[in-house]
Scaffold this motif. Structure first.
Motif, PDB file in Angstrom:
ATOM      1  N   SER A 241      19.887   1.710  43.208  1.00  0.00           N
ATOM      2  CA  SER A 241      20.020   2.821  44.152  1.00  0.00           C
ATOM      3  C   SER A 241      19.893   4.124  43.384  1.00  0.00           C
ATOM      4  O   SER A 241      20.511   4.292  42.334  1.00  0.00           O
ATOM      5  CB  SER A 241      21.379   2.786  44.859  1.00  0.00           C
ATOM      6  N   ASN A 242      19.079   5.026  43.894  1.00  0.00           N
ATOM      7  CA  ASN A 242      18.983   6.356  43.284  1.00  0.00           C
ATOM      8  C   ASN A 242      19.713   7.406  44.112  1.00  0.00           C
ATOM      9  O   ASN A 242      19.453   8.604  44.007  1.00  0.00           O
ATOM     10  CB  ASN A 242      17.521   6.758  43.089  1.00  0.00           C
ATOM     11  N   ALA A 243      20.633   6.953  44.982  1.00  0.00           N
ATOM     12  CA  ALA A 243      21.327   7.874  45.886  1.00  0.00           C
ATOM     13  C   ALA A 243      22.143   8.912  45.134  1.00  0.00           C
ATOM     14  O   ALA A 243      22.266  10.054  45.581  1.00  0.00           O
ATOM     15  CB  ALA A 243      22.232   7.092  46.845  1.00  0.00           C
ATOM     16  N   VAL A 244      22.700   8.535  43.971  1.00  0.00           N
ATOM     17  CA  VAL A 244      23.535   9.471  43.214  1.00  0.00           C
ATOM     18  C   VAL A 244      22.692  10.622  42.671  1.00  0.00           C
ATOM     19  O   VAL A 244      23.022  11.799  42.857  1.00  0.00           O
ATOM     20  CB  VAL A 244      24.263   8.743  42.070  1.00  0.00           C
ATOM     21  N   VAL A 245      21.588  10.287  41.983  1.00  0.00           N
ATOM     22  CA  VAL A 245      20.763  11.342  41.395  1.00  0.00           C
ATOM     23  C   VAL A 245      20.102  12.185  42.478  1.00  0.00           C
ATOM     24  O   VAL A 245      19.946  13.405  42.337  1.00  0.00           O
ATOM     25  CB  VAL A 245      19.715  10.741  40.426  1.00  0.00           C
ATOM     26  N   THR A 246      19.738  11.547  43.601  1.00  0.00           N
ATOM     27  CA  THR A 246      19.149  12.305  44.709  1.00  0.00           C
ATOM     28  C   THR A 246      20.165  13.261  45.299  1.00  0.00           C
ATOM     29  O   THR A 246      19.849  14.420  45.607  1.00  0.00           O
ATOM     30  CB  THR A 246      18.637  11.337  45.795  1.00  0.00           C
ATOM     31  N   ALA A 247      21.403  12.798  45.440  1.00  0.00           N
ATOM     32  CA  ALA A 247      22.447  13.626  46.039  1.00  0.00           C
ATOM     33  C   ALA A 247      22.746  14.859  45.202  1.00  0.00           C
ATOM     34  O   ALA A 247      22.800  15.981  45.730  1.00  0.00           O
ATOM     35  CB  ALA A 247      23.711  12.790  46.233  1.00  0.00           C
TER      36      ALA A 247
ATOM     37  N   GLY B   1      20.834  16.209  43.019  1.00  0.00           N
ATOM     38  CA  GLY B   1      19.637  17.051  43.004  1.00  0.00           C
ATOM     39  C   GLY B   1      19.556  17.941  44.229  1.00  0.00           C
ATOM     40  O   GLY B   1      19.234  19.136  44.124  1.00  0.00           O
ATOM     41  N   ARG B   2      19.852  17.368  45.383  1.00  0.00           N
ATOM     42  CA  ARG B   2      19.842  18.166  46.615  1.00  0.00           C
ATOM     43  C   ARG B   2      20.924  19.234  46.599  1.00  0.00           C
ATOM     44  O   ARG B   2      20.697  20.371  47.027  1.00  0.00           O
ATOM     45  CB  ARG B   2      20.054  17.243  47.821  1.00  0.00           C
ATOM     46  N   ALA B   3      22.101  18.865  46.111  1.00  0.00           N
ATOM     47  CA  ALA B   3      23.202  19.829  46.081  1.00  0.00           C
ATOM     48  C   ALA B   3      22.875  21.000  45.158  1.00  0.00           C
ATOM     49  O   ALA B   3      23.114  22.165  45.495  1.00  0.00           O
ATOM     50  CB  ALA B   3      24.488  19.135  45.636  1.00  0.00           C
ATOM     51  N   ILE B   4      22.317  20.715  43.993  1.00  0.00           N
ATOM     52  CA  ILE B   4      21.971  21.783  43.054  1.00  0.00           C
ATOM     53  C   ILE B   4      20.869  22.661  43.630  1.00  0.00           C
ATOM     54  O   ILE B   4      20.890  23.891  43.486  1.00  0.00           O
ATOM     55  CB  ILE B   4      21.552  21.174  41.702  1.00  0.00           C
ATOM     56  N   ALA B   5      19.908  22.044  44.311  1.00  0.00           N
ATOM     57  CA  ALA B   5      18.824  22.828  44.914  1.00  0.00           C
ATOM     58  C   ALA B   5      19.362  23.806  45.951  1.00  0.00           C
ATOM     59  O   ALA B   5      18.914  24.957  46.025  1.00  0.00           O
ATOM     60  CB  ALA B   5      17.807  21.885  45.560  1.00  0.00           C
ATOM     61  N   ASP B   6      20.346  23.374  46.745  1.00  0.00           N
ATOM     62  CA  ASP B   6      20.935  24.278  47.736  1.00  0.00           C
ATOM     63  C   ASP B   6      21.698  25.409  47.072  1.00  0.00           C
ATOM     64  O   ASP B   6      21.632  26.568  47.497  1.00  0.00           O
ATOM     65  CB  ASP B   6      21.866  23.502  48.675  1.00  0.00           C
ATOM     66  N   VAL B   7      22.430  25.073  45.991  1.00  0.00           N
ATOM     67  CA  VAL B   7      23.177  26.111  45.276  1.00  0.00           C
ATOM     68  C   VAL B   7      22.231  27.160  44.699  1.00  0.00           C
ATOM     69  O   VAL B   7      22.516  28.358  44.687  1.00  0.00           O
ATOM     70  CB  VAL B   7      24.035  25.477  44.164  1.00  0.00           C
ATOM     71  N   GLU B   8      21.059  26.706  44.237  1.00  0.00           N
ATOM     72  CA  GLU B   8      20.100  27.618  43.624  1.00  0.00           C
ATOM     73  C   GLU B   8      19.299  28.420  44.648  1.00  0.00           C
ATOM     74  O   GLU B   8      18.905  29.556  44.380  1.00  0.00           O
ATOM     75  CB  GLU B   8      19.128  26.831  42.738  1.00  0.00           C
ATOM     76  N   ASN B   9      19.072  27.846  45.816  1.00  0.00           N
ATOM     77  CA  ASN B   9      18.084  28.439  46.721  1.00  0.00           C
ATOM     78  C   ASN B   9      18.612  28.899  48.072  1.00  0.00           C
ATOM     79  O   ASN B   9      17.905  29.614  48.789  1.00  0.00           O
ATOM     80  CB  ASN B   9      16.949  27.424  46.970  1.00  0.00           C
ATOM     81  N   LYS B  10      19.819  28.510  48.443  1.00  0.00           N
ATOM     82  CA  LYS B  10      20.332  28.847  49.774  1.00  0.00           C
ATOM     83  C   LYS B  10      21.504  29.815  49.683  1.00  0.00           C
ATOM     84  O   LYS B  10      22.124  29.983  48.626  1.00  0.00           O
ATOM     85  CB  LYS B  10      20.766  27.581  50.520  1.00  0.00           C
ATOM     86  N   THR B  11      21.790  30.429  50.798  1.00  0.00           N
ATOM     87  CA  THR B  11      23.028  31.210  50.918  1.00  0.00           C
ATOM     88  C   THR B  11      24.159  30.217  51.078  1.00  0.00           C
ATOM     89  O   THR B  11      24.208  29.467  52.062  1.00  0.00           O
ATOM     90  CB  THR B  11      22.972  32.136  52.146  1.00  0.00           C
ATOM     91  N   ILE B  12      25.054  30.199  50.099  1.00  0.00           N
ATOM     92  CA  ILE B  12      26.065  29.134  50.092  1.00  0.00           C
ATOM     93  C   ILE B  12      27.416  29.600  50.604  1.00  0.00           C
ATOM     94  O   ILE B  12      28.317  28.781  50.811  1.00  0.00           O
ATOM     95  CB  ILE B  12      26.222  28.556  48.672  1.00  0.00           C
ATOM     96  N   GLY B  13      27.590  30.885  50.857  1.00  0.00           N
ATOM     97  CA  GLY B  13      28.819  31.382  51.487  1.00  0.00           C
ATOM     98  C   GLY B  13      30.035  31.260  50.596  1.00  0.00           C
ATOM     99  O   GLY B  13      29.957  31.018  49.395  1.00  0.00           O
TER     100      GLY B  13
END
Length: 424
Positions: free
Chosen positions: A351-357, A359-371
């Motif tokens: 399962s690659n769910a851990v690395v995918t998870a 990765g998505r979280a870091i991408a949001d921290v880098e690119n989204k308004t995180i409040g």
């Protein structure tokens, strides 16, 4: 027989004291084996060499594939001055001396200068930078030779001003051809001696040279010069003699180079593909090549989380235990521990769910308004509900910032034979 006589048989019959591999270097393009993809009829490099119009280039390939040989052939053909340097011993002063001579050649005689720089990857960045402007303005034509990927080990500006030609390791039939030629050639080889090389011995030399012509010819020379002739005056090289001469497979592996990364990559991908036999093969190659067992154990730990993850959380425990055990036990027994962890991880569900998870979280921290962190989760905790105070140790409340409500990072991977999701 005295030790001093060990290599005396037939020595007086050799006209050239250089090693056999050096004597048997090809002298023409037609004698170069195994590189038809760049030197075959009509190929760009062959046309340029034959026309004596080569430009700067980098020859990249494993040991024994013919990089220096090709440079020697060019030296025999070209009308330009051909200068050889080795990056291990040469420095900026040597480069400046070559450049000064090259300028004189151009100004006084209209003659080009070709600089063959062996092991160009050993030049540091400053040394490569000192060479760059003279390659760029055509004062010298550079032929660099390297066993390392030039796109990583050579300055990008120098690579961009050169053509990169990749040489392939020689195949078994090429090595067999070379050994036959060496035995028949009376001028450069062993043709003045009476030598009988058994077919199985020739096959062994070719197989265990592993694509390295130099290794095969060196072993043939050792076998010939260290074996006393029989009553008929013939030096008989049997399989046993060949095995003693080459001793072991010449593994193409450099702990700081391309082959290192290729083997490690294949090791990881074999475990990811759930092939324990292939994974053990690449593990064995690393071990036999002297790779640091702690490096291997660290790669196992990374793979245990990246590709097994929550499908079998115990994989990380096995890998972590392997690192500890390797450090405490050491080699050679550590190979058993590494094999244990390798087999466990290769055969574990994936399962690659851990690395995918993450990765998505870091991408949001880098690119989204995180409040902001919700008020009830802050240090003061006003309004926070303590889950253990509720049935089942769970209570519904908001954990994500308002801006990310509803976002899902971790998505369990369905596995055949399970209830539909990996265990948590």
């Amino acid at each position: 027989m005295a030790d001093s006589d060990l290599f005396d048989f037939g020595v007086e019959q050799l006209k050239d004291s250089r090693p056999l591999a050096a004597r048997m270097r090809p002298r023409t393009l037609d004698e170069v084996l195994g590189q038809d993809h760049i030197l075959g009829p009509g190929r760009l490099l062959r046309r340029a060499i034959e026309a004596d119009r080569i430009g700067s280039m980098i020859l990249w390939g494993p040991p024994g594939s013919g990089k220096t040989t090709l440079a020697e052939v060019i030296a025999n053909i070209t009308r330009a001055e051909f200068v050889r340097l080795n990056a291990v011993t040469a420095g900026v002063a040597d480069v400046r001396e070559v450049v000064a001579r090259a300028l004189d050649n151009l100004k006084l005689y209209g003659k080009r200068t070709i600089l063959f720089l062996d092991e160009i990857h050993r030049f540091n960045r400053a040394q490569q930078d000192a060479l760059l402007p003279h390659v760029e303005n055509g004062v010298v034509v550079l032929i660099g030779a390297t066993t390392q990927n030039p796109f990583f080990e050579v300055n990008a500006p120098l690579v961009s001003r050169s053509r990169v030609f990749e040489l392939k390791p020689l195949r078994k039939e090429h090595i067999l051809s070379l050994t036959r030629s060496a035995l028949e050639d009376a001028e450069r080889g062993l043709g003045n001696m009476q030598v009988r090389l058994d077919d199985d011995a020739a096959d062994h030399l070719a197989e265990y040279a592993n694509g390295d012509a130099r290794s095969a010819l060196n072993a043939l020379e050792v076998a010939t010069l260290s074996t006393p002739p029989g009553p008929d005056g013939v030096v008989h090289i049997t399989l046993g003699v060949a095995e003693e001469s080459i001793q072991r497979r010449a593994l193409r592996y450099d702990a700081a180079g391309d082959m290192h990364y290729d083997v490690v990559s294949a090791f990881i991908k074999s475990m990811r593909g759930s092939d324990p036999d292939a994974a053990l093969h690449y593990l064995a190659r690393m071990i036999q090549s002297g790779e640091d067992p702690r490096f291997i154990a660290r790669r196992l730990m990374i793979h245990a989380s990246e590709d097994v993850g929550m499908a079998d959380p115990r994989a990380l425990l096995v890998a972590a235990a392997a690192l500890t055990a390797v450090e405490k036990v050491g080699m050679p027994e550590a190979r058993i521990i590494l094999a244990h962890a390798t087999i466990y991880i290769a055969t574990a569900p994936k399962s690659n769910a851990v690395v995918t998870a993450i990765g998505r979280a870091i991408a949001d921290v880098e690119n989204k308004t995180i409040g902001h962190v919700p008020v009830h989760l802050r240090t003061a905790g006003i309004g926070y509900k303590y889950p253990h105070d509720y049935p089942g140790n769970w209570v519904e409340q908001q954990y994500m910032p308002d801006e990310l409500l509803g976002v899902k990072y971790y998505e369990p991977v369905a596995r055949p034979g399970s209830d539909g999701e990996e265990s948590e």
